[in-house]
Design an enzyme around this catalytic site. Structure first.
Site, PDB file in Angstrom:
ATOM      1  CG  ASN A 253       2.840   7.236   2.525  1.00  0.00           C
ATOM      2  OD1 ASN A 253       1.864   7.857   2.114  1.00  0.00           O
ATOM      3  ND2 ASN A 253       3.437   6.312   1.815  1.00  0.00           N
TER       4      ASN A 253
ATOM      5  CD  GLN B 141       3.982   7.293  -2.520  1.00  0.00           C
ATOM      6  OE1 GLN B 141       4.073   8.158  -3.387  1.00  0.00           O
ATOM      7  NE2 GLN B 141       2.843   7.001  -1.938  1.00  0.00           N
TER       8      GLN B 141
ATOM      9  CG  ASN C 135      -1.961   1.050   1.167  1.00  0.00           C
ATOM     10  OD1 ASN C 135      -1.758   2.091   0.549  1.00  0.00           O
ATOM     11  ND2 ASN C 135      -3.081   0.810   1.823  1.00  0.00           N
ATOM     12  CG  ASP C 136       3.118   2.703  -3.614  1.00  0.00           C
ATOM     13  OD1 ASP C 136       4.192   2.543  -3.037  1.00  0.00           O
ATOM     14  OD2 ASP C 136       2.906   2.383  -4.796  1.00  0.00           O
ATOM     15  CB  CYS C 137      -1.617   5.531   0.059  1.00  0.00           C
ATOM     16  SG  CYS C 137      -1.595   5.891  -1.690  1.00  0.00           S
TER      17      CYS C 137
END
Ligand code: BGC
Ligand code: NOJ
Length: 806
Positions: A486, A499, A482-484
């Site tokens: 963070n 990111q 899940n790139d989001c």
């Protein structure tokens, strides 16, 4: 409401109106030259890399949306029209677009003229072929003009759309025998040019955009077309285009065919010029020659069709559900080839300049194609592993043209390295090619740092071991799948990247999702060690996997589901103690896939919680409830409005994880039900709501908290393609390559009664019939003899008949 229909015999989706809810596109090309094409002929071409070798211009998010493409105009008296309706938008008497496998056919009829345009990229050809057939369907003579049109891009797509102070002075073109050559920057460092020609001498041409279109006109009414003329212009600066005019006379019933070629050529440094300033056109002329006659088009098209059959026929199914068959046999596999080719680089949502080949994405994409293109999968594994860092980490992306890791985006997405274990173990299971593990592959693209592929896997594994947090769970780094999410980026400044701005380094934020991955793929690694005779390595790996499983059971369980993470402060994420984002899909799918909690009820509980909190009629949302305000400690996930993207959207990519997890529990109906909710052919009827193509998966469908639930975005380039093919073929239909052979373990719902599957595997052909009686354990006959559901390794060239009752 539907906007077309599937023509399965031809492997086409037939669109019957140009006004689809969104442009519905197709990809043309198999190796290096590619075109993206919409149902109204919008789109562009590129060579290898949509960012660095953009050949024709396309303006994303234009008004109207899909403007610019490979347009043809027909001037018939006072009427001007285009076969694909756009850009002229003259009302047509008939319109149809057939998106096929590697080609698109657009047909328009107006005032007794029928125009059919076939677009495709032939095999081993750096160009797009366009066959235009005009037919007079009336009973009086027709005198019409046919115009072609493309607008050139200046190769570097970023510069092309930004650096106008330079661009407007550098454009150059040549015209020879009616062929237009685009040679901007060829005079200096570029050794490549593009061309656009037709198989006969045109009656006119243009290369100056402002003369062809006119300063105050648009694509819909180019001034030369409106006047029935051509400017015969040679562009100097500004914006070079290419247009041909063919004056055509058609007797009643008569048909004429023209073949256009839009090509790309690279010349050797010392053979760039034929004369000072004049480009060497030898290669272009050869390419044009290959398509002088329409019959050559037919031959090449047949070749393309054969090529695709060769790929798609590696796995095919015949059941009592045509929607299942068309997805598995045609569109899902086709989409898998597309994601393999482009990762997340170029679509109608990916601009071709933003993202290159993702490390995690491309590794996952391989599980959808290794049965079709094992050799290419092998090369892709080499390319990916070559960008791996010495410490086992990985550049998050690399550029397709250079194959070098992208330093701007960098590393530290801590799930990345583990996906290499998935792609390699999957490749081994498919091919049995264990030699690949001894292949010396560089780290960091540095040939002085070459090590066997096995060492790459070992470092991937120990990267996780070395990067664990206070609970023994893997540190998340900048983000995991899940790139989001963070957890180490506390961004307070608009515009900062979530990111790459990792400004916290507490060594605390942990991911339960990566933990699940580690248990699953770590165990694969241990097995690989064992099979290579590396006993101590295998034992050590197993011990780490066991420890991780325990850590998940102890610290990764929330009571009714698996936790998502621990944040920078060590607080739980994805917990019932929170008010929003209480439950996330990723760890439920992955932990159960890894077998965690299968023996103690946690797996079942987790999946029931998914069903209760996350499942919707349109698919399973990523988290629930959606976040309603920005949380500094969670990052980008909380920036999206509720119900979209990673904030409680239906992120289709991880739905198949839950589907596979359900099959682990034997929940055959639920698994297939989830499959049907997001699989395009099953939701064709709601195209008006769904919006994107009813033949391919989209990355995201708006979730239950969104204003318009069910509305999809980001079609084509998504891990959903590979993962759904994996889920349906290996876990629902249950035909699964294992290290020792093919495993047959279907988990079919009652509605699928009988299935016939044909599967090529390690050079052998399997014909499998499954009778679905709802039994728990399958009974298998191999060539008439009782056998275990794990079939023995095949003999190359053999044909096997398998009968399964389940
Ligand atoms: C998107 C993610 C994507 C990421 C890539 C985000 O804005 O929501 O889906 O993976 O960008 O950097
Ligand atoms: C899209 C990215 O390409 C992929 O790498 C990521 O896993 C998902 N978005 C989820 O954030």
């Amino acid at each position: 409401m539907k906007f077309g229909f599937f023509d399965d015999d031809k492997r086409e989706y037939v669109i019957t109106t140009p006004q689809t809810p969104y442009p519905w596109i197709n990809y043309l090309g198999t190796t290096d030259f590619f075109t993206i094409m919409s149902n109204t002929a919008g789109g562009y071409s590129f060579y290898k890399d949509a960012g660095l070798r953009r050949l024709t211009r396309y303006r994303y998010n234009n008004v109207p949306l899909d403007s610019g493409g490979k347009y043809f105009y027909i001037k018939d008296g006072d009427t001007v029209w285009s076969p694909g309706w756009k850009p002229v938008k003259t009302e047509l008497d008939h319109y149809q677009c057939r998106h096929g496998i590697g080609y698109t056919k657009i047909e328009g009829v107006k005032n007794n003229v029928k125009a059919e345009v076939l677009y495709f990229v032939p095999l081993e050809f750096d160009g797009e072929v366009q066959r235009v057939t005009l037919k007079n369907t009336g009973n009086t003579i027709k005198k019409i003009s046919l115009y072609s049109f493309v607008e050139w891009a200046f190769y570097n797509a970023t510069d092309d759309s930004t650096n106008f102070q330079r661009n407007f002075s550098i454009g150059e073109a040549e015209v020879e025998n009616g062929v237009v050559y685009h040679k901007t920057e060829y005079r200096e460092r570029r050794n490549h040019y593009s061309f656009y020609g037709v198989n006969q001498q045109p009656d006119g041409f243009d290369t100056e955009r402002d003369t062809f279109i006119g300063m105050y006109n648009g694509f819909e009414n180019p001034q030369q077309v409106m006047a029935g003329t051509s400017g015969n212009t040679i562009a100097h600066g500004w914006s070079p285009v290419a247009s041909h005019r063919l004056d055509v006379e058609l007797e009643p019933g008569q048909e004429k065919t023209f073949v256009f070629v839009l090509g790309y050529v690279e010349n050797e440094q010392d053979k760039k010029f034929a004369a000072p300033g004049v480009i060497n056109k030898e290669k272009a002329l050869k390419m044009l020659d290959r398509f002088k006659h329409p019959r050559q088009v037919e031959e090449e098209l047949a070749g393309l069709d054969e090529y695709w059959s060769g790929l798609l026929d590696n796995f095919s199914v015949k059941s009592n559900d045509p929607r299942l068959d068309r997805m598995v046999n045609i569109w899902n596999q086709y989409q898998c080839m597309t994601t393999y080719n482009f990762s997340r680089s170029a679509s109608f949502f990916e601009s071709g300049i933003g993202r290159g080949m993702g490390f995690r994405d491309s590794n996952q994409d391989l599980i959808g194609v290794s049965h079709m293109i094992p050799e290419k999968a092998r090369q892709r594994i080499i390319d990916l592993a070559s960008t791996q860092l010495c410490n086992g980490g990985a550049y998050h992306q690399y550029q397709p043209l250079t194959k070098k890791g992208n330093k701007d985006v960098g590393d530290n997405f801590n799930d990345d390295p583990l996906w290499l274990i998935l792609s390699v173990s999957n490749y081994l299971k498919e091919t049995g090619d264990w030699k690949i593990l001894d292949l010396e592959i560089p780290f960091e693209n540095d040939d002085t740092k070459k090590y066997p592929l096995f060492e790459h896997l070992r470092r991937s594994f120990y990267y996780t071991v070395k990067n664990r947090g206070p609970h023994g769970l893997p540190l998340i780094g900048r983000a995991d799948w899940n790139d989001c999410l963070n957890l180490n980026c506390f961004s307070e400044t608009p515009g900062e990247s979530f990111q790459t701005t990792a400004n916290k380094k507490g060594g605390v934020a942990e991911s339960v999702f990566i933990a699940g991955m580690f248990v699953l793929y770590g165990a694969e690694f241990a097995e690989i060690c064992e099979r290579m005779g590396k006993k101590p390595e295998a034992e050590d790996a197993k011990a780490h996997v066991d420890a991780m499983r325990e850590a998940v059971e102890k610290y990764g369980w929330d009571g009714e589901w698996f936790l998502r993470a621990y944040d920078y402060f060590g607080n739980k994420v994805g917990t019932s103690e929170d008010t929003e984002g209480r439950i996330f899909i990723e760890p439920q799918g992955f932990c159960v896939m890894a077998g965690i909690g299968l023996d103690n009820g946690k797996a079942e509980k987790a999946l029931n919680s998914v069903n209760k909190h996350l499942a919707t009629p349109y698919g399973i949302v990523l988290n629930n409830p959606a976040f309603t305000s920005y949380r500094l400690n969670l990052g980008e996930i909380t920036t999206y409005p509720p119900g979209y993207k990673e904030n409680a959207g239906i992120f289709c990519h991880n739905n198949p994880w839950v589907i596979i997890a359900e099959t682990k529990l034997g929940n055959r109906e639920r698994a297939f039900d989830y499959y049907k909710r997001i699989t395009p052919a099953y939701i064709e009827d709601i195209s008006e709501v769904h919006k994107t193509e009813p033949y391919v998966y989209s990355q995201m469908i708006a979730g239950k908290d969104a204003a318009k639930p069910g509305e999809a975005k980001n079609s084509w380039l998504t891990g959903t393609a590979a993962w759904n093919f994996y889920a349906i073929s290996r876990y629902i239909l249950g035909i699964r390559p294992e290290f020792d052979g093919l495993k047959i373990e279907p988990c079919l719902p009652p509605e699928i009664k009988e299935v016939k599957i044909s599967r090529r595997f390690r050079g052998a052909q399997y014909h499998i019939t499954i009778h679905n009686k709802g039994n728990k354990k399958p009974a298998c006959l191999l060539n008439g003899m009782e056998t275990d559901s794990l079939l023995p390794p095949p003999v190359k060239g053999e044909v096997y008949h398998v009968e399964v009752t389940t």
